[in-house]
Design a protein around this motif. Structure first.
Motif, short mmCIF file in Angstrom:
data_model
loop_
_atom_site.label_atom_id
_atom_site.label_comp_id
_atom_site.label_asym_id
_atom_site.label_seq_id
_atom_site.Cartn_x
_atom_site.Cartn_y
_atom_site.Cartn_z
N PHE A 78 0.56 -1.04 0.17
CA PHE A 78 0.10 0.27 -0.14
C PHE A 78 0.71 1.04 0.24
CE2 PHE A 78 -2.29 3.37 1.95
CZ PHE A 78 -3.55 3.69 1.33
N GLU A 79 2.24 1.44 1.27
CA GLU A 79 2.88 2.38 0.46
C GLU A 79 2.99 2.81 -1.01
OE1 GLU A 79 7.03 2.41 2.39
OE2 GLU A 79 5.91 2.99 3.62
N ALA A 80 3.55 1.69 -1.25
CA ALA A 80 4.15 1.95 -2.55
C ALA A 80 3.06 2.61 -3.37
CB ALA A 80 4.80 0.35 -3.51
N LYS A 81 2.11 2.05 -3.39
CA LYS A 81 0.94 2.81 -4.01
C LYS A 81 0.65 4.05 -4.25
CE LYS A 81 -2.02 -1.03 -4.69
NZ LYS A 81 -3.49 -1.55 -4.73
N ILE A 82 1.09 4.90 -2.49
CA ILE A 82 0.86 5.68 -2.28
C ILE A 82 2.31 6.58 -2.84
CG2 ILE A 82 0.86 7.71 -0.21
CD1 ILE A 82 -1.76 5.78 -0.24
N ASP A 83 3.25 5.72 -2.88
CA ASP A 83 4.34 6.77 -3.49
C ASP A 83 4.53 6.61 -4.49
OD1 ASP A 83 5.62 7.30 -0.76
OD2 ASP A 83 7.19 5.14 -1.27
N SER A 84 4.08 5.98 -5.28
CA SER A 84 3.83 6.58 -6.95
C SER A 84 2.23 7.08 -7.30
CB SER A 84 2.77 4.92 -7.63
OG SER A 84 2.84 5.02 -8.30
N MET A 85 1.68 7.39 -6.42
CA MET A 85 0.48 8.62 -6.62
C MET A 85 1.42 9.82 -6.57
SD MET A 85 -2.81 7.16 -5.21
CE MET A 85 -3.60 9.04 -5.28
N SER A 106 6.92 6.88 1.81
CA SER A 106 8.80 7.55 1.95
C SER A 106 8.91 7.72 1.82
CB SER A 106 8.43 5.31 1.83
OG SER A 106 9.14 5.53 0.49
N ASP A 107 10.01 7.71 2.43
CA ASP A 107 11.61 8.67 1.59
C ASP A 107 11.27 8.94 0.64
OD1 ASP A 107 11.88 9.43 4.14
OD2 ASP A 107 13.69 8.30 4.61
N ARG A 108 11.29 7.74 -0.07
CA ARG A 108 11.46 7.32 -1.48
C ARG A 108 10.38 8.51 -2.44
NH1 ARG A 108 7.55 4.04 -5.17
NH2 ARG A 108 8.42 4.06 -7.42
N SER A 127 1.34 9.23 9.66
CA SER A 127 1.43 7.76 9.72
C SER A 127 2.60 7.20 8.67
CB SER A 127 0.43 7.07 10.08
OG SER A 127 -1.36 7.29 10.61
N CYS A 128 3.72 7.33 8.76
CA CYS A 128 4.21 7.06 8.22
C CYS A 128 5.55 6.69 8.57
CB CYS A 128 4.73 8.57 7.44
SG CYS A 128 3.44 9.31 6.06
N PRO A 129 5.21 5.23 8.39
CA PRO A 129 6.36 4.49 9.19
C PRO A 129 7.58 4.10 8.18
CG PRO A 129 4.88 2.98 9.23
CD PRO A 129 4.38 4.26 8.25
N ARG A 130 8.11 4.84 7.46
CA ARG A 130 8.97 4.94 7.02
C ARG A 130 9.99 6.31 5.87
NH1 ARG A 130 8.02 -0.44 6.09
NH2 ARG A 130 5.70 -0.19 5.28
N VAL A 131 9.11 6.83 6.60
CA VAL A 131 9.43 8.83 6.54
C VAL A 131 10.69 8.86 7.62
CG1 VAL A 131 9.60 11.19 6.56
CG2 VAL A 131 8.04 9.05 5.24
N THR A 132 12.03 9.32 7.06
CA THR A 132 12.89 9.50 8.54
C THR A 132 13.77 10.85 7.75
OG1 THR A 132 14.90 8.70 7.00
CG2 THR A 132 13.83 6.61 8.11
N ASP A 133 14.79 10.55 8.72
CA ASP A 133 15.16 12.25 8.91
C ASP A 133 16.21 12.66 7.29
OD1 ASP A 133 14.78 12.72 11.37
OD2 ASP A 133 16.24 12.21 13.10
#
Length: 306
Positions: A78-85, A106-108, A127-133
Motif C-alpha cells: 500500500f505504501e508503494a501505491k501512495i508513493d507512486s501517486m 516513504s522517503d522514496r 502515519s509514515c513508518p518509513r519516513v526518516t530524517d
C-alpha cells in the motif's frame, strides 16, 4: 441500433471537448473520482488530468478519515501505491504544488518532493513508518516556504531533522507532532504492527528543546502523548512566545503544576488542551492502564479505495 449510435456519438463528443473545458470539468471532481476514472477514458482526458493546476493541492486525508483503519495501509504494498501517486503528481505539477496531505508514504517519494517542489507550504505526512530524517532533512533544505508541518505518528523522524526544519523554514506557524496512545494501545492493536506501536520515541525533551531553539514563530503546536517533562515544556514556553494553541493531551509526564508554571510565559496563548487524566506515581510504570478512555481525539483512518 439508434441507441447504440447515440451512445457512440456521445462518447465521441466527450472525447472531443477542448482541453480548457476538460480541465474545468475535472476541477469539479473529487480527488478519488479524478484518479479512478479520468485516466482511462481517453488520451485527451488523461492529458487534461495531468494539468499542473489540478494538482497544486494534493489532499488524500479525507479518504483516510473514518472510525476504522485498515491493516492494509500499514503494508509495503500500500505504501508503494501512495508513493507512486505522489511521484506522479510531483512530476506533473512542475513546481506548482503547494500543499501535500497524505499518509503512508516513504522517503522514496518525499525525496522527489524536496527536489521538485520548492513552493510547498503545507506538508502533512501522518502515519509514515518509513519516513526518516533523510527525507525530512532534504525537505528542510529545499522547501523553505513551509508554514505547516504534520509529522504525527512518524516514529523514524528525530529532533535532529526537526531542528533543521525550524532553522531553514522561518515561516513555519503550525507543527503537529502527535503520538499514538501508548498508555492504552489497544485501539491500534491488530491494525498497526506491534513493533511500531512499541517504538514510540522516548526523547520528548530533546524534541521540545529542538522546537524551542528553532521554531520561534510557532503559533499552533500539537504534541499529544509526547513523553516530554516539565523541562521540555519550560523550554517551549521560553522559545515559542507566539504560541496561541497548545495541545498537551496525553502528556503523562506533566503535572498540573508544571503546566501552570509554564503557562505564565505564553502571553499570546488562547487555548491549551491539558492531559485529561491523573496518573498516581505509584502505578505510573504498570504494564496496562485499563481506564484510559478519556482522551477525545482518536487516530482515525478509513478504507482507502483508490
Amino acid at each position: 441500433m439508434k441507441m447504440e449510435a447515440v451512445s457512440k456519438e456521445s462518447e465521441s463528443d466527450w472525447g472531443d471537448l477542448t482541453r480548457e473545458l476538460l480541465i474545468n470539468i475535472l476541477s469539479r471532481l473529487s480527488v478519488e473520482d479524478r484518479w479512478r476514472g479520468t485516466k482511462v477514458v481517453c488520451k485527451s482526458w488523461f492529458s487534461a488530468f495531468k494539468e499542473p493546476s489540478l494538482h497544486s493541492v494534493f489532499d488524500l486525508d479525507p479518504l483516510f478519515d473514518s472510525p476504522l483503519e485498515s491493516t492494509r495501509w500499514w503494508t509495503p504494498g500500500f505504501e508503494a501505491k501512495i508513493d507512486s501517486m505522489l511521484l506522479s503528481v510531483v512530476e506533473w505539477t512542475q513546481s506548482s504544488l503547494t500543499q501535500i496531505r497524505i499518509r503512508h508514504c516513504s522517503d522514496r517519494s518525499l525525496a522527489l518532493v524536496s527536489q521538485r517542489c520548492p513552493n510547498i507550504e503545507v506538508l502533512s505526512i501522518r502515519s509514515c513508518p518509513r519516513v526518516t530524517d533523510d527525507s525530512i532533512s532534504r525537505i528542510a533544505l529545499s522547501c523553505k516556504k513551509l508554514r505547516e508541518l504534520d509529522i504525527s505518528y512518524c516514529y523514524e523522524i528525530t529532533h535532529e531533522s526537526m531542528m533543521l526544519i525550524g532553522k531553514n523554514c522561518p515561516d513555519l506557524k503550525v507543527l503537529k507532532r502527535n503520538f499514538m496512545n501508548w498508555l492504552d494501545p489497544s485501539q491500534h492493536q491488530g491494525i498497526v504492527p506491534n513493533e511500531y506501536l512499541n517504538a514510540c520515541p522516548q526523547d520528548g525533551d530533546d524534541e521540545a528543546v529542538a522546537i524551542a531553539n528553532s521554531m520561534h514563530g510557532l503559533e499552533h503546536l500539537e504534541i499529544r502523548f509526547s513523553k516530554l517533562s516539565a523541562k521540555g515544556l519550560n523550554s517551549i514556553s521560553q522559545g515559542c512566545p507566539n504560541l496561541e494553541f497548545l495541545d498537551l493531551s496525553g502528556c503523562a509526564n506533566l503535572t498540573s503544576r508544571d503546566i501552570v508554571n509554564a503557562s505564565s510565559s505564553f502571553v499570546h496563548l488562547k487555548e491549551i488542551k491539558k492531559p485529561n487524566f491523573y496518573i498516581p506515581r505509584s502505578v505510573f510504570h504498570t504494564e496496562r492502564y485499563g481506564h484510559w478512555s478519556l482522551y477525545d481525539e482518536r487516530f482515525q483512518t478509513d478504507i482507502f479505495r483508490i
